[in-house]
Write a protein that holds these residues in place. Sequence first.
Motif, PDB file in Angstrom:
ATOM      1  N   THR A  28       4.182  26.731 -11.056  1.00  0.00           N
ATOM      2  CA  THR A  28       4.627  27.935 -11.754  1.00  0.00           C
ATOM      3  C   THR A  28       4.845  27.549 -13.206  1.00  0.00           C
ATOM      4  O   THR A  28       5.943  27.155 -13.610  1.00  0.00           O
ATOM      5  CB  THR A  28       5.913  28.484 -11.118  1.00  0.00           C
ATOM      6  OG1 THR A  28       5.694  28.691  -9.719  1.00  0.00           O
ATOM      7  CG2 THR A  28       6.298  29.808 -11.777  1.00  0.00           C
ATOM      8  N   PHE A  29       3.800  27.677 -13.974  1.00  0.00           N
ATOM      9  CA  PHE A  29       3.761  27.116 -15.327  1.00  0.00           C
ATOM     10  C   PHE A  29       4.916  27.613 -16.180  1.00  0.00           C
ATOM     11  O   PHE A  29       5.516  26.848 -16.917  1.00  0.00           O
ATOM     12  CB  PHE A  29       2.421  27.486 -15.974  1.00  0.00           C
ATOM     13  CG  PHE A  29       2.233  26.927 -17.346  1.00  0.00           C
ATOM     14  CD1 PHE A  29       2.324  27.743 -18.469  1.00  0.00           C
ATOM     15  CD2 PHE A  29       1.952  25.578 -17.524  1.00  0.00           C
ATOM     16  CE1 PHE A  29       2.138  27.243 -19.730  1.00  0.00           C
ATOM     17  CE2 PHE A  29       1.765  25.052 -18.795  1.00  0.00           C
ATOM     18  CZ  PHE A  29       1.859  25.883 -19.898  1.00  0.00           C
ATOM     19  N   SER A  30       5.239  28.879 -16.059  1.00  0.00           N
ATOM     20  CA  SER A  30       6.272  29.466 -16.925  1.00  0.00           C
ATOM     21  C   SER A  30       7.666  28.943 -16.621  1.00  0.00           C
ATOM     22  O   SER A  30       8.613  29.239 -17.362  1.00  0.00           O
ATOM     23  CB  SER A  30       6.245  30.986 -16.817  1.00  0.00           C
ATOM     24  OG  SER A  30       6.484  31.387 -15.477  1.00  0.00           O
ATOM     25  N   SER A  31       7.803  28.158 -15.550  1.00  0.00           N
ATOM     26  CA  SER A  31       9.103  27.580 -15.201  1.00  0.00           C
ATOM     27  C   SER A  31       9.300  26.182 -15.753  1.00  0.00           C
ATOM     28  O   SER A  31      10.374  25.601 -15.611  1.00  0.00           O
ATOM     29  CB  SER A  31       9.261  27.513 -13.670  1.00  0.00           C
ATOM     30  OG  SER A  31       9.262  28.800 -13.108  1.00  0.00           O
ATOM     31  N   ASP A  73       0.772  29.239 -23.959  1.00  0.00           N
ATOM     32  CA  ASP A  73       0.380  30.577 -23.535  1.00  0.00           C
ATOM     33  C   ASP A  73       0.621  30.641 -22.036  1.00  0.00           C
ATOM     34  O   ASP A  73      -0.195  30.133 -21.254  1.00  0.00           O
ATOM     35  CB  ASP A  73      -1.080  30.853 -23.892  1.00  0.00           C
ATOM     36  CG  ASP A  73      -1.496  32.278 -23.605  1.00  0.00           C
ATOM     37  OD1 ASP A  73      -0.821  32.950 -22.803  1.00  0.00           O
ATOM     38  OD2 ASP A  73      -2.505  32.717 -24.172  1.00  0.00           O
ATOM     39  N   ASN A  74       1.715  31.227 -21.643  1.00  0.00           N
ATOM     40  CA  ASN A  74       2.056  31.258 -20.221  1.00  0.00           C
ATOM     41  C   ASN A  74       1.073  32.116 -19.411  1.00  0.00           C
ATOM     42  O   ASN A  74       0.898  31.896 -18.217  1.00  0.00           O
ATOM     43  CB  ASN A  74       3.480  31.739 -20.023  1.00  0.00           C
ATOM     44  CG  ASN A  74       4.504  30.673 -20.406  1.00  0.00           C
ATOM     45  OD1 ASN A  74       4.159  29.491 -20.592  1.00  0.00           O
ATOM     46  ND2 ASN A  74       5.760  31.062 -20.537  1.00  0.00           N
ATOM     47  N   ALA A  75       0.451  33.057 -20.051  1.00  0.00           N
ATOM     48  CA  ALA A  75      -0.537  33.884 -19.350  1.00  0.00           C
ATOM     49  C   ALA A  75      -1.790  33.082 -19.006  1.00  0.00           C
ATOM     50  O   ALA A  75      -2.507  33.407 -18.056  1.00  0.00           O
ATOM     51  CB  ALA A  75      -0.904  35.088 -20.205  1.00  0.00           C
ATOM     52  N   LYS A  76      -2.043  32.042 -19.784  1.00  0.00           N
ATOM     53  CA  LYS A  76      -3.218  31.195 -19.555  1.00  0.00           C
ATOM     54  C   LYS A  76      -2.854  29.848 -18.944  1.00  0.00           C
ATOM     55  O   LYS A  76      -3.715  28.975 -18.806  1.00  0.00           O
ATOM     56  CB  LYS A  76      -3.967  30.975 -20.873  1.00  0.00           C
ATOM     57  CG  LYS A  76      -4.569  32.245 -21.454  1.00  0.00           C
ATOM     58  CD  LYS A  76      -5.356  31.951 -22.710  1.00  0.00           C
ATOM     59  CE  LYS A  76      -6.009  33.223 -23.256  1.00  0.00           C
ATOM     60  NZ  LYS A  76      -6.783  32.969 -24.500  1.00  0.00           N
TER      61      LYS A  76
END
Length: 126
Positions: A28-31, A73-76
């Motif tokens: 979960t990259f954004s974490s 870039d959390n979307a990418k």
Amino acid sequence: QVQLVESGGRLVQAGGSLRLSCAASGLTFSSYAMGWFRQPPGKEREFVAQIRSSGTSTVYADSVKDRFTISRDNAKNSVYLQLANLTPEDTAVYYCAAGRGAVVTFPGLKSIYDYWGQGTQVTVSS
């Protein structure tokens, strides 16, 4: 499984610029806070920069401050390192790393990062 894949390293002349990328998968990259480290020839791996999970806070090593810029870039699921005004002393293998928790307090502590990429070579010629 978790993978971090760096790209963008190459041979560049002193004074030049470069952008490194690190693509993450399996987490979960954004974490995760994301860090960049580098290992010059014959030396220990050293901290370069870190960006927090939200992207709102960054920290840099003194040796690269005002020359390098970390972004994400959390979307990418990607983190980037823009390198500018390069010198031969910047020659190294550059690694990205992902971590949570204590890495925010101790961004330069390699041992507490959870995941590492394989690295990308940056060579700066004089």
